[in-house]
Write a protein that holds these residues in place. Structure first.
Motif, mmCIF file in Angstrom:
data_model
loop_
_atom_site.group_PDB
_atom_site.id
_atom_site.type_symbol
_atom_site.label_atom_id
_atom_site.label_comp_id
_atom_site.label_asym_id
_atom_site.label_seq_id
_atom_site.Cartn_x
_atom_site.Cartn_y
_atom_site.Cartn_z
ATOM 1 N N THR B 65 -7.788 -23.479 12.398
ATOM 2 C CA THR B 65 -6.919 -24.733 11.554
ATOM 3 C C THR B 65 -7.279 -25.485 12.613
ATOM 4 O OG1 THR B 65 -6.581 -23.465 14.054
ATOM 5 C CG2 THR B 65 -6.193 -21.960 11.920
ATOM 6 N N ILE B 111 -7.656 -22.374 4.752
ATOM 7 C CA ILE B 111 -6.525 -23.119 5.412
ATOM 8 C C ILE B 111 -6.056 -23.673 4.774
ATOM 9 C CG2 ILE B 111 -5.641 -23.672 7.398
ATOM 10 C CD1 ILE B 111 -7.727 -21.936 8.725
ATOM 11 N N LEU B 116 -3.165 -18.623 5.969
ATOM 12 C CA LEU B 116 -4.852 -18.387 5.514
ATOM 13 C C LEU B 116 -4.936 -17.744 4.363
ATOM 14 C CD1 LEU B 116 -8.077 -17.758 7.819
ATOM 15 C CD2 LEU B 116 -7.157 -15.731 7.758
ATOM 16 N N LEU B 129 0.404 -18.584 8.946
ATOM 17 C CA LEU B 129 0.195 -18.215 10.359
ATOM 18 C C LEU B 129 0.977 -19.235 11.136
ATOM 19 C CD1 LEU B 129 -3.421 -20.688 8.727
ATOM 20 C CD2 LEU B 129 -2.982 -18.312 10.397
ATOM 21 N N GLY B 133 -1.505 -21.544 15.182
ATOM 22 C CA GLY B 133 -2.390 -21.287 14.254
ATOM 23 C C GLY B 133 -2.968 -19.425 14.297
#
Lengths: 143, 429
Positions: B65, B111, B116, B129, B133
């Motif tokens: 992330t 991502i 995700l 998310l 993250g």
């Protein structure tokens, strides 16, 4: 007339050559001889997928050591060699993605030799496989 | 004078001999630049590697992330879970586990826009998310795609997303070369290949619509046997893929190939795809030594007949069977400028090169300029296998499988053999 004599004598000659040949009797049926012949069959027919060390390829081609199908009832492994393997079924708790083609083009002796070799190699210590056992699974048909 | 000529001759014969051997291409690339040892890896000068994570299951693909959280998708369940989340532990670069979830094993993970995405071998899910993250609610997975073909072979569903709200999914062919009898010696190819209607290509779906299946998406590109590595190139605004080329040219067709050509061919190809691209599987394969598309032996080829020009040419062609499992275009600023916008490829390592030694088990790099390769491919990170020669696949200690770029421009490499995650950085030293 002369030519007929020649042809028939050649035919007799050829037949007489063919007659006494019994290939089975010349083959050393001891397990060690079978293993020795099996190495060549393994290299030609099996090694590319099952690898030089018989370890197979993780998740693709199964290992031949500590393999229930290889070490168990001989009929099972003979049948896999003859028919190939297409089903998605786990072996010893692991799935293998690649299919195996039929190896019915191999003779009963070649299959017996290669299985005897595999069952006695890569850490395996299982009994030999005979051509008669392969013939039985193949359906009595000799090749 | 004569002495000099003799030396020149000696040098020339060495060059010729080097060229003649099939494996020397790999050796040549490997010897570019001086290499240093790092976490067991050999890297170009100025690069360093550490083991960031150990024992992360069958770590297939991974994603990072913008906050630096690392997500790994495992091909087998670890304590019943297939996604592991990690955060930076300290300045050493080592990572510590923070979350584990997702009860279906698989390969794909990505991502995009605060979500995700993960894939099993049949479906694609996504999780929201938060601003750190982290996954907001690990029990709340949205099923985005379902009902994709999973017939034993090439079942992994690798994924990539573009910047226009689309997700691209690899649906691998459930066959080696579309033979009447799969992988059987001398078995002919089926014409036309029926696999291609629902597999052997890249399918495109909406990234935010739930429960889509074949009818909701469309076949974006076809004639691709199996694509493990794919990435959206933001410079060209197009999808690039690495195909796993077909196996067993020699074993199935010994009358046309020998052990050497069967090991070297077919090329492992990188393609730039556009809507409607057809890369030619199973009808053709690529020969990087001749730079030509060749007619597959299942469809009348003999190792010499060329394939049809209706099929697309690759952008880069590598030696055979090395199994490209991940592709990543580097957009970071940490590495020297020659790496910017270039392609990293994780080669899982071969099994179908015996009786020759196996090859691959490294991360390669291809420099790009203006969206096109600007030089030869080279080995970037090597030594994953832990030994110089691998004759049997299982003896390789680690096998590169996934690639991801961290927010600081570091390169992460996953190994699905032991679950080791490497972090490669540029130190300039």
């Amino acid at each position: 007339m002369k030519s007929i004599v020649i042809i028939s004598s050649i035919t007799v000659l050829l037949l007489s050559f063919k007659q006494p040949k019994k290939p089975q009797s010349k083959i050393d049926s001891s397990p060690q001889a079978s293993i020795n012949r099996g190495v060549a069959v393994y290299r030609k027919e099996c090694m590319s997928c099952h690898q030089a060390d018989g370890g197979g390829v993780p998740h693709l081609n199964p290992p031949l050591s500590e393999n229930t199908d290889v070490l168990g009832d001989k009929k099972k492994i003979i049948s896999i060699v003859l028919k190939g393997m297409e089903d998605r079924i786990p072996l010893d708790g692991e799935y293998y993605s690649n299919s195996m083609a039929s190896h019915a083009h191999l003779s009963n002796l070649e299959i017996a030799d290669v299985l005897t070799y595999i069952r006695a190699s890569f850490g395996n210590k299982a009994s030999a496989v005979t051509p008669a056992e392969v013939a039985l699974v193949r359906g009595g048909k000799k090749k | 004078m004569y002495k000099n000529m003799f030396f020149l001759f000696l040098l020339l014969s060495v060059v010729v001999a080097t060229k003649a051997s099939s494996d020397t291409l790999i050796e040549k690339q490997r010897n570019l630049g001086v290499l240093t040892e790092n976490a067991g890896l050999k890297l170009p000068v100025g690069f360093a590697a550490i083991v960031a994570i150990e024992n992360a299951g069958r770590a297939r693909h991974l994603a990072v992330t913008p906050q630096g959280k690392v997500y790994i998708k495992s091909g087998k369940l670890i304590n019943g879970k297939s996604v592991l989340a990690f955060k930076q532990e300290d300045a050493s670069g080592k990572l510590a586990i923070t979350q584990s979830f997702d009860r279906i094993a698989g390969t794909g993970i990505a991502i995009k826009n605060g979500y995700l995405y993960t894939s099993s071998n049949e479906e694609v899910f996504r999780y929201k998310l938060n601003s750190n993250g982290d996954v907001e609610d690990t029990a709340k997975a949205q099923r985005i795609i379902t009902g994709l073909i999973n017939r034993r072979q090439h079942e992994s569903k690798s994924i990539a997303l573009d910047n226009a709200g689309n997700i691209y999914v690899n649906i691998g062919a459930y066959s080696n070369s579309c033979q009447e009898k799969d992988r059987a010696k001398g078995s002919k190819g089926i014409m036309p290949c029926p696999v291609l209607d629902s597999a052997g290509g890249i399918w495109c779906f909406k990234a935010d619509k739930e429960n889509q299946t074949y009818g909701d998406g469309f076949r974006y590109a076809t004639g691709l046997r199996n694509v493990m590595g794919l990435d959206w190139n933001t410079q060209t605004n197009s999808l690039f893929v690495m195909q796993h080329g077909r196996d067993q040219l020699y074993q199935s067709w010994p009358e046309y190939f020998d052990t050497t050509s069967g090991a070297e061919l077919p090329s492992e190809c990188m393609y730039e795809l556009h809507k409607g691209s057809n890369c030619g599987w199973p009808y053709i394969y690529y020969n990087h030594l001749l730079h030509k598309k060749m007619l597959a032996p299942e469809y009348g080829g003999d190792g010499k007949k060329e394939g049809s020009n209706e099929f697309q040419d690759p952008v880069v062609a590598f030696p055979g069977h090395m199994a490209p499992n991940a592709l990543l275009f580097y957009t970071g600023n940490q590495f020297p400028s020659r790496y910017k916008n270039g392609a990293f490829i994780a080669f899982h390592g071969s099994w179908n090169r015996s009786p020759l030694p196996q090859a691959g088990y490294f991360v390669a790099f291809v420099p790009f300029k203006n969206g096109k390769p600007s030089g030869d491919w080279e080995v970037f990170a090597d030594g994953f296998a832990g030994k110089p020669i691998i004759n049997s696949t299982r003896s390789a200690e680690h096998r590169p499988c996934g690639l991801a770029q961290g927010p600081d421009g570091s390169l992460y490499v996953s190994d699905d053999s032991k679950g080791t995650i490497y972090k490669i950085t540029y130190t300039g030293k």
